[in-house]
Scaffold this motif. Structure first.
Motif, mmCIF file in Angstrom:
data_model
loop_
_atom_site.group_PDB
_atom_site.id
_atom_site.type_symbol
_atom_site.label_atom_id
_atom_site.label_comp_id
_atom_site.label_asym_id
_atom_site.label_seq_id
_atom_site.Cartn_x
_atom_site.Cartn_y
_atom_site.Cartn_z
ATOM 1 N N LEU A 120 0.642 -1.299 0.115
ATOM 2 C CA LEU A 120 0.075 0.012 -0.013
ATOM 3 C C LEU A 120 1.025 1.237 -0.060
ATOM 4 C CD1 LEU A 120 -2.654 -0.903 2.659
ATOM 5 C CD2 LEU A 120 -2.819 -1.134 0.153
ATOM 6 N N MET A 155 -4.059 3.872 -3.575
ATOM 7 C CA MET A 155 -4.081 3.048 -2.234
ATOM 8 C C MET A 155 -4.915 1.670 -2.416
ATOM 9 S SD MET A 155 -5.537 3.822 1.747
ATOM 10 C CE MET A 155 -3.955 4.745 1.855
ATOM 11 N N GLY A 158 -3.062 -0.526 -4.963
ATOM 12 C CA GLY A 158 -2.237 -1.489 -3.948
ATOM 13 C C GLY A 158 -2.896 -2.484 -3.194
ATOM 14 N N LEU A 159 -4.044 -2.214 -2.919
ATOM 15 C CA LEU A 159 -4.719 -3.066 -1.966
ATOM 16 C C LEU A 159 -5.323 -4.488 -2.713
ATOM 17 C CD1 LEU A 159 -6.293 -3.742 0.870
ATOM 18 C CD2 LEU A 159 -8.251 -2.533 0.093
#
Length: 203
Positions: A120, A155, A158-159
């Protein structure tokens, strides 16, 4: 090949964005090239420093550096009336850079065997770091801190990569996520989505 295409798209988009901002702020040729180069590469350099891995310096970026320089040269030497007309597309270029670099940052962290938190962090810093550097050098408030939802999309990339919903080994899934982040960022811009909860309270 898919990552090479994404990297070229991201570098060109952020270099264009940085050069446009520099011209809007009436920077000279030196300032325009500095801002245009900082925008695509500052995020990755900052990420590597923060994560404690070897830094790939700007002059070691290979053909990507030439992509950035060529893009900046086009922006600077083309007629200014044309360039200012292109400025209306800056939000879309910024969205491309944000999405591609967020994915690249997440893939970098996965390759380094970082846990979910590292994935993240890497996605966010790689995705928004260049834009923050651009705005700071241009003496503007960083977009990530006050405008529409921005870093959240990095984010989110990334998650979904970090928890395995999207596999970076799949070209199809990678491009679906790439396009999805672009669409979400553009929608948040045009529809004015914010994270300012005090505005919701007032409603």
């Amino acid at each position: 090949m898919s990552w090479e295409i994404l990297n070229v798209a991201a570098v060109a988009a952020f270099a264009f964005s940085g050069a446009i901002v520099a011209l809007n702020e009436r920077y000279d040729i030196f300032g325009t090239f500095i801002l245009g180069i900082a925008t695509p590469f500052a995020g990755g350099i900052g990420r590597n420093i923060a994560l404690g891995v070897p830094v790939i310096h700007v002059w070691e970026q290979g053909y990507l550096l030439y992509v950035a320089i060529g893009t900046i040269a086009v922006v600077y030497f083309f007629p200014k009336s044309w360039v200012m007309a292109w400025d209306r597309w800056n939000i879309y270029l910024d969205a491309i850079g944000l999405s591609a670099f967020a994915l690249q940052g997440a893939a970098f962290a996965i390759d380094q065997d970082f846990p979910l938190g590292g994935v993240l962090f890497s996605a966010v810093l790689t995705g928004v770091g260049g834009g923050v550097a651009r705005d700071v050098l241009a003496q503007r408030r960083p977009m990530v801190l006050h405008q529409e939802i921005y870093a959240v999309w990095a984010m989110a990339a990334g998650l979904v990569i970090g928890v395995g919903i999207i596999s970076i080994e799949s070209v199809f899934q990678t491009y679906v996520l790439f396009l999805s982040i672009i669409v979400l960022r553009v929608l948040s811009y045009h529809l004015g989505w914010h994270l300012r909860f005090r505005d919701l309270y007032r409603l």
